[in-house]
Design a protein around this motif. Structure first.
Motif, PDB file in Angstrom:
ATOM      1  N   MET A   6       0.834  -1.198   0.000  1.00 34.40           N
ATOM      2  CA  MET A   6       0.000   0.000   0.000  1.00 34.40           C
ATOM      3  C   MET A   6       0.873   1.253   0.000  1.00 34.40           C
ATOM      4  O   MET A   6       0.679   2.158  -0.809  1.00 34.40           O
ATOM      5  CB  MET A   6      -0.925  -0.032   1.227  1.00 34.40           C
ATOM      6  CG  MET A   6      -1.980   1.023   1.236  1.00 34.40           C
ATOM      7  SD  MET A   6      -3.256   0.869  -0.021  1.00 34.40           S
ATOM      8  CE  MET A   6      -3.998  -0.684   0.382  1.00 34.40           C
ATOM      9  N   VAL A   7       1.839   1.317   0.900  1.00 34.88           N
ATOM     10  CA  VAL A   7       2.715   2.484   0.997  1.00 34.88           C
ATOM     11  C   VAL A   7       3.543   2.635  -0.282  1.00 34.88           C
ATOM     12  O   VAL A   7       3.660   3.740  -0.826  1.00 34.88           O
ATOM     13  CB  VAL A   7       3.626   2.396   2.247  1.00 34.88           C
ATOM     14  CG1 VAL A   7       4.695   3.479   2.225  1.00 34.88           C
ATOM     15  CG2 VAL A   7       2.794   2.498   3.519  1.00 34.88           C
ATOM     16  N   PHE A   8       4.098   1.540  -0.786  1.00 29.41           N
ATOM     17  CA  PHE A   8       4.904   1.600  -2.008  1.00 29.41           C
ATOM     18  C   PHE A   8       4.086   2.157  -3.173  1.00 29.41           C
ATOM     19  O   PHE A   8       4.529   3.054  -3.883  1.00 29.41           O
ATOM     20  CB  PHE A   8       5.455   0.210  -2.364  1.00 29.41           C
ATOM     21  CG  PHE A   8       6.326   0.233  -3.587  1.00 29.41           C
ATOM     22  CD1 PHE A   8       7.670   0.554  -3.492  1.00 29.41           C
ATOM     23  CD2 PHE A   8       5.799  -0.045  -4.834  1.00 29.41           C
ATOM     24  CE1 PHE A   8       8.475   0.589  -4.628  1.00 29.41           C
ATOM     25  CE2 PHE A   8       6.596  -0.015  -5.974  1.00 29.41           C
ATOM     26  CZ  PHE A   8       7.935   0.306  -5.872  1.00 29.41           C
ATOM     27  N   ASN A   9       2.884   1.636  -3.356  1.00 27.06           N
ATOM     28  CA  ASN A   9       2.032   2.106  -4.457  1.00 27.06           C
ATOM     29  C   ASN A   9       1.675   3.583  -4.307  1.00 27.06           C
ATOM     30  O   ASN A   9       1.744   4.343  -5.269  1.00 27.06           O
ATOM     31  CB  ASN A   9       0.752   1.277  -4.551  1.00 27.06           C
ATOM     32  CG  ASN A   9       0.981  -0.053  -5.216  1.00 27.06           C
ATOM     33  OD1 ASN A   9       1.748  -0.167  -6.153  1.00 27.06           O
ATOM     34  ND2 ASN A   9       0.305  -1.069  -4.727  1.00 27.06           N
ATOM     35  N   LEU A  10       1.268   3.973  -3.110  1.00 21.92           N
ATOM     36  CA  LEU A  10       0.866   5.361  -2.892  1.00 21.92           C
ATOM     37  C   LEU A  10       2.032   6.321  -3.097  1.00 21.92           C
ATOM     38  O   LEU A  10       1.874   7.391  -3.684  1.00 21.92           O
ATOM     39  CB  LEU A  10       0.267   5.538  -1.497  1.00 21.92           C
ATOM     40  CG  LEU A  10      -1.093   4.887  -1.285  1.00 21.92           C
ATOM     41  CD1 LEU A  10      -1.481   4.912   0.197  1.00 21.92           C
ATOM     42  CD2 LEU A  10      -2.165   5.569  -2.127  1.00 21.92           C
ATOM     43  N   TYR A  11       3.217   5.933  -2.654  1.00 21.46           N
ATOM     44  CA  TYR A  11       4.382   6.816  -2.751  1.00 21.46           C
ATOM     45  C   TYR A  11       5.036   6.751  -4.132  1.00 21.46           C
ATOM     46  O   TYR A  11       5.167   7.763  -4.818  1.00 21.46           O
ATOM     47  CB  TYR A  11       5.409   6.455  -1.665  1.00 21.46           C
ATOM     48  CG  TYR A  11       6.580   7.412  -1.641  1.00 21.46           C
ATOM     49  CD1 TYR A  11       6.509   8.588  -0.905  1.00 21.46           C
ATOM     50  CD2 TYR A  11       7.745   7.144  -2.356  1.00 21.46           C
ATOM     51  CE1 TYR A  11       7.574   9.475  -0.883  1.00 21.46           C
ATOM     52  CE2 TYR A  11       8.807   8.023  -2.346  1.00 21.46           C
ATOM     53  CZ  TYR A  11       8.729   9.188  -1.605  1.00 21.46           C
ATOM     54  OH  TYR A  11       9.771  10.076  -1.597  1.00 21.46           O
TER      55      TYR A  11
END
Length: 183
Positions: A128-133
């Motif tokens: 989730m964090v990787f995709n959002l960032y």
């Protein structure tokens, strides 16, 4: 051919043909967005469906300021985040030690499709964090607010996601190199 404004107007009037046109126009791109936030195709399809229900329900709030596709994308991302939040309470987060790899160019050796397959295998919060960032371009502050985590947790999760991705990609490219040498 109808313009996007005509299609939206038809959807607001409840016209099924306009709804189908809108869905057909955006479902492929939005499915790809949903797939980045899930670990399997079925879950991505569920998010896509839920997202389009929200799109049709909230069409009256779209005010033609900015792109309609961006508005739809944001709904899909928020739907994926909501799905993640409910599952976060069900599944425990995998704890992975920080890993160091020496090859920073490892991402360049894979196609986009191969890289997305590896990203989908990340633990949920890291993915989730990787995709959002990295893909959507949100800041750590924005991510922390969206996911209900601290900025430092967002940064740590991104670092761990990158390390895991580098390790998995390195493993896959080394395996491929061995197969090619044996051929």
């Amino acid at each position: 051919m109808n313009t996007i404004a005509d299609i939206i107007a038809g959807c607001k009037k409840g016209k099924r043909k306009s709804q189908k046109e809108l869905y057909d126009m955006f479902s492929g791109k939005m499915y790809a967005v949903c797939l980045r936030y899930t670990s399997n195709a079925d879950e991505a399809k569920d998010i896509l469906q839920d997202g389009f229900v929200k799109v049709f329900t909230n069409l009256n709030t779209f005010n033609f300021k900015g792109s309609f596709e961006g508005w739809v994308r944001r709904i899909m991302i928020n739907t994926a985040i909501a799905c993640y939040r409910t599952k976060k309470n069900i599944y425990t987060l995998e704890i992975v030690d920080d890993m160091e790899t020496g090859n920073d160019n490892v991402f360049e050796s894979l196609s986009a499709e191969e890289l997305l397959k590896i990203i989908r295998k990340l633990p949920s919060q890291y993915k989730m964090v990787f995709n959002l960032y990295a893909i959507e371009g949100y800041s750590h502050k924005e991510i922390s607010e969206m996911l209900g985590i601290t900025e430092s947790t967002s940064k740590s999760d991104l670092s761990r996601a990158r390390a895991i991705l580098k390790a998995k990609i390195t493993d896959e490219t080394e395996t491929l190199a061995k197969v090619v040498r044996l051929s």
